[in-house]
Design a protein around this motif. Sequence first.
Motif, short mmCIF file in Angstrom:
data_model
loop_
_atom_site.label_atom_id
_atom_site.label_comp_id
_atom_site.label_asym_id
_atom_site.label_seq_id
_atom_site.Cartn_x
_atom_site.Cartn_y
_atom_site.Cartn_z
N VAL A 153 26.46 18.99 46.95
CA VAL A 153 26.77 19.55 45.63
C VAL A 153 27.00 18.39 44.66
N ALA A 154 26.12 18.24 43.69
CA ALA A 154 26.28 17.20 42.67
C ALA A 154 27.28 17.68 41.63
N ILE A 155 28.20 16.80 41.25
CA ILE A 155 29.25 17.16 40.31
C ILE A 155 28.87 16.70 38.91
N THR A 166 31.46 25.11 52.16
CA THR A 166 30.24 25.60 51.53
C THR A 166 30.30 25.32 50.03
N PRO A 167 29.16 25.30 49.35
CA PRO A 167 29.19 25.13 47.89
C PRO A 167 30.05 26.18 47.19
N ALA A 168 30.00 27.41 47.66
CA ALA A 168 30.81 28.47 47.03
C ALA A 168 32.29 28.19 47.21
N GLN A 169 32.70 27.72 48.38
CA GLN A 169 34.11 27.39 48.60
C GLN A 169 34.53 26.20 47.73
N LEU A 170 33.63 25.24 47.54
CA LEU A 170 33.92 24.12 46.66
C LEU A 170 34.13 24.60 45.23
N ALA A 171 33.27 25.49 44.77
CA ALA A 171 33.42 26.03 43.42
C ALA A 171 34.75 26.77 43.29
N GLY A 172 35.13 27.48 44.34
CA GLY A 172 36.41 28.17 44.30
C GLY A 172 37.58 27.21 44.21
N VAL A 225 37.34 25.31 34.44
CA VAL A 225 36.27 26.29 34.30
C VAL A 225 35.02 25.68 34.92
N VAL A 226 34.42 26.37 35.86
CA VAL A 226 33.28 25.81 36.58
C VAL A 226 32.16 26.84 36.69
N ASN A 274 29.05 22.46 37.86
CA ASN A 274 29.31 22.04 36.49
C ASN A 274 30.76 22.33 36.15
N ILE A 275 31.48 21.28 35.79
CA ILE A 275 32.87 21.42 35.33
C ILE A 275 32.84 21.38 33.81
N ILE A 276 33.39 22.40 33.19
CA ILE A 276 33.32 22.53 31.72
C ILE A 276 34.69 22.23 31.13
N LEU A 277 34.77 21.15 30.36
CA LEU A 277 36.01 20.77 29.69
C LEU A 277 35.99 21.28 28.25
#
Length: 254
Positions: free
Chosen positions: A181-183, A221-227, A234-235, A249-252
């Motif tokens: 997962v690229a941040i 998993t990617p979904a767990q990372l997003a969680g 906000v992601v 994507n992390i939205i500031l």
Amino acid sequence: MLILLPPSEGKTPADAGTPVDLSTLSFPALTQARQDVASALAQVSAQDDALDQLGVGATLVHEVSRNTRLAHEPAAPAHSIYTGVLFDALGYHSLSKPQQRKADAAVLVISGLWGAVAFADSIPAYRLSMSVKLPGLGKLASFWKPHLTAAVAPHAQGHLLVDCRSSSYAAAWVPDPTRTVAINVFTERHGVRKVVSHFAKHTRGELARHLITRPGKAPQTPAQLAGAAGEKWVVELVEGTARKAHALNIILPG
């Protein structure tokens, strides 16, 4: 879970300590490649045009000079050598001892000189970007790619890879995209997004810290990372493909 970080451009030299022992670093299969890069770096750093070849300014002449004697410079754990915005935000030295052990196991720094090092690996301060081209070796990202694929890929197998690297370091090793997962970090104002640089480094460091310090199991998993990331920001998760990594994507706020 493994967290992939780029090195900081600047390094904090160790005040004292024994020199680096390449045999003690993680991924011993990289030892010969590390020796080859260190030798080429020392030769370039001793030349009159060293600053130009390494792409640095005159204020860094002392750091470039240090490159000629790395085998004799004091070494310290990578988490002490690498400093700067991302590493300050991660804040290794303010972690509890169990959290530091977790960081030592989870964090890998992809390096133009060492290829890849764990946080607890003892190294000296140096000056070398992955974007540099060294005589006899070529572009470092291209040089390291087959070595890292052979040495690091087996270690990463089965892990979720949280990829916080910048583009030049990401080019040096392309792990399994289905587990990567690229941040990315953006600011958003009035519906308009902008890519950020300074805040991206800081936020990636904060994310690494959050993943290390939060209770419970690490994301698998990617979904767990997003969680997990959604606990602070906000992601949005952009699903990857068989050939392209997932993106978080992390939205500031702008």
